[in-house]
Design an enzyme around this catalytic site. Structure first.
Site, PDB file in Angstrom:
ATOM      1  N   THR A  36      17.926  38.926  66.130  1.00  0.00           N
ATOM      2  CA  THR A  36      17.539  40.129  65.397  1.00  0.00           C
ATOM      3  C   THR A  36      18.357  40.298  64.120  1.00  0.00           C
ATOM      4  OG1 THR A  36      19.065  41.360  66.791  1.00  0.00           O
ATOM      5  CG2 THR A  36      16.729  41.469  67.390  1.00  0.00           C
ATOM      6  N   ASP A  37      19.561  39.692  64.076  1.00  0.00           N
ATOM      7  CA  ASP A  37      20.446  40.016  62.939  1.00  0.00           C
ATOM      8  C   ASP A  37      19.843  39.612  61.597  1.00  0.00           C
ATOM      9  OD1 ASP A  37      20.957  37.285  63.444  1.00  0.00           O
ATOM     10  OD2 ASP A  37      23.139  37.448  63.268  1.00  0.00           O
ATOM     11  N   GLY A 127      28.361  28.549  72.227  1.00  0.00           N
ATOM     12  CA  GLY A 127      27.627  29.788  71.977  1.00  0.00           C
ATOM     13  C   GLY A 127      28.526  31.005  72.062  1.00  0.00           C
ATOM     14  N   SER A 129      30.752  31.463  69.616  1.00  0.00           N
ATOM     15  CA  SER A 129      31.152  31.607  68.217  1.00  0.00           C
ATOM     16  C   SER A 129      32.570  31.133  67.923  1.00  0.00           C
ATOM     17  CB  SER A 129      30.981  33.055  67.753  1.00  0.00           C
ATOM     18  OG  SER A 129      29.634  33.306  67.557  1.00  0.00           O
ATOM     19  N   ASP A 175      27.870  37.136  64.324  1.00  0.00           N
ATOM     20  CA  ASP A 175      29.066  36.532  64.931  1.00  0.00           C
ATOM     21  C   ASP A 175      30.331  37.023  64.226  1.00  0.00           C
ATOM     22  OD1 ASP A 175      27.091  35.159  66.243  1.00  0.00           O
ATOM     23  OD2 ASP A 175      27.362  33.290  65.136  1.00  0.00           O
TER      24      ASP A 175
HETATM   25  C1  GLA Z   1      23.775  32.657  66.445  1.00  0.00           C
HETATM   26  C2  GLA Z   1      23.861  33.093  64.997  1.00  0.00           C
HETATM   27  C3  GLA Z   1      23.750  34.606  64.878  1.00  0.00           C
HETATM   28  C4  GLA Z   1      22.513  35.132  65.611  1.00  0.00           C
HETATM   29  C5  GLA Z   1      22.425  34.524  67.019  1.00  0.00           C
HETATM   30  C6  GLA Z   1      21.127  34.843  67.701  1.00  0.00           C
HETATM   31  O1  GLA Z   1      24.865  33.135  67.165  1.00  0.00           O
HETATM   32  O2  GLA Z   1      25.073  32.646  64.439  1.00  0.00           O
HETATM   33  O3  GLA Z   1      23.730  34.980  63.525  1.00  0.00           O
HETATM   34  O4  GLA Z   1      21.366  34.909  64.870  1.00  0.00           O
HETATM   35  O5  GLA Z   1      22.566  33.109  67.004  1.00  0.00           O
HETATM   36  O6  GLA Z   1      21.007  36.197  67.918  1.00  0.00           O
END
Ligand code: GLA
Length: 392
Positions: A36-37, A127, A129, A175
């Site tokens: 969604t971001d 995942g 970050s 993130d």
């Molecule tokens: C990754 C991206 C984020 C976001 C997510 C999915 O973490 O880095 O910016 O788009 O995927 O929500």
């Protein structure tokens, strides 16, 4: 903070003096609001109690003009010159630092040659970050070195630009925003249209358990393709309805009304994003009335929409969510982050968390023959510069 002292000690052993700049930035979990971001939507996420330290000092006049970064976890050292940053090296973790330097230079900063060490407790490419945490810790420390003071939003944008322009992943801002704005025992509610960030108390009595599918997720291929699909949906909807600038502007009813104009795949991609925005708002309401069951149900619904509509799950993540669903203590579970591999996050009743983690690992072992080491995470404070006491 014990880890901070260990970091400073190791830096001293490596370079013979204390760092002049030390920063820490945590990893993050996406709790609700998937993809969604970059659609100007909303997200509930959390910074976690695992993160990355970045310590540095300038190399000064006598140096050879070469920057060095030593990774204390892997033992690797990367060296580079500040005038040779145009081309990222494929697969090089230092790209996340080099890309930050390139973005700082674009903003007029002068980063002098430096020596640095990093230390991280975030699993790589899972995942959570790890890359955004490295970018944010590096950006904080490098700004200090360059004598620059930037807002958290600008720092987050530097990390995003590093991903978009240097690494080649067209990721959003979630993130980096989460890594910088985390608060202990709180979720982070971010609105990527207004860019407002609000802490939301974590429901009491629940734990966050993370399971790594060990399917490496790489955010340059399928992720970018999904983003293009979302843009196509917006372009098509805007032809019929000029007010639409992003999927944030679209309601489920409107999407259904225009369904015949969209091809079937584009429709499902858009439906996921529109549904995720709805679920985030519903999730905040559920938390306000302390309705954990409803909140957990939204996590399961989110995963189902990823599986069916956005197709960013994979059999391993589906199995983790499904196995978790059958265990005592579960409140909700879903994939977390970009998808296509990486982690699942399980919201579990606190008193059953340890037993849940044990049973999830056992169920995974008997299903796949592979080991699983679930991590029980806490929602933690965001990234910041840390004080270093002068050398004794
Ligand atoms: C990754 C991206 C984020 C976001 C997510 C999915 O973490 O880095 O910016 O788009 O995927 O929500």
């Amino acid at each position: 903070m014990q880890e901070k002292m260990a970091m400073i000690k190791e830096f001293r052993q490596l370079y013979g003096g204390s760092p002049t700049g030390l920063a820490y930035a945590p990893g993050r979990l996406e709790i609700l609001g998937n993809h969604t971001d970059y659609n100007q939507g909303v997200v509930l996420s959390a910074a976690i109690d695992r993160g990355t330290f970045f310590a540095l000092s300038p190399v000064g006049q006598g140096g050879d003009g070469v920057c060095r970064i030593h990774d204390l976890r892997s033992g690797d050292t990367v060296e580079f010159r500040l005038d040779q940053l145009e081309h990222p090296q494929a697969g090089d973790w230092a790209n996340y630092v080099k890309g930050v330097i390139v973005e700082l230079h674009k903003r007029g900063a002068t980063v002098p040659p430096f020596q640095a060490a990093i230390r991280s407790t975030i699993p790589l490419s899972a995942g959570m970050s790890s890359s955004a945490a490295l970018e944010m810790a590096a950006a904080l420390a490098l700004c200090k070195l360059a004598g620059l003071s930037l807002s958290t939003l600008e720092l987050a944008r530097i990390g995003q630009s590093c991903e978009n322009n240097y690494v080649g992943a067209r990721t959003g801002l979630m993130d980096q925003i989460t890594s910088l704005n985390g608060r202990a025992d709180h979720l982070v509610f971010s609105d990527f249209r207004s860019l407002a960030v609000t802490p939301v108390p974590m429901p009491s009595g629940v734990a966050l358990i993370v399971a790594n599918s060990m399917v490496k997720h790489v955010l340059t291929g399928a992720y970018n393709e999904r983003r293009i699909r979302c843009e196509e949906a917006v372009a098509e909807l805007a032809r019929h309805w000029p007010g639409v600038q992003a999927l944030r502007d679209v309601t489920r009813q409107q999407l259904d009304e225009y369904r015949p104009q969209l091809d079937a795949t584009t429709y499902r991609r858009a439906l996921h994003v529109v549904g995720e925005n709805e679920r985030v708002f519903a999730g905040i309401k559920a938390l306000r009335r302390q309705d954990l069951e409803a909140f957990g149900g939204l996590l399961f619904a989110s995963h189902e929409s990823s599986r069916v509509n956005f197709e960013n799950s994979c059999p391993e993540l589906d199995a983790l969510v499904e196995l978790g669903k059958s265990l005592p203590g579960i409140v909700g579970a879903r994939l977390s982050g970009g998808g296509f591999g990486g982690i699942s996050v399980h919201l579990v009743r606190q008193e059953q968390a340890a037993e849940f983690a044990r049973r999830l690992a056992a169920a995974w072992q008997s299903r796949t023959g592979r080991a699983l080491d679930p991590i029980i995470c806490r929602a933690a404070d965001g990234g910041r510069l840390l004080e270093v006491a002068p050398d004794a």
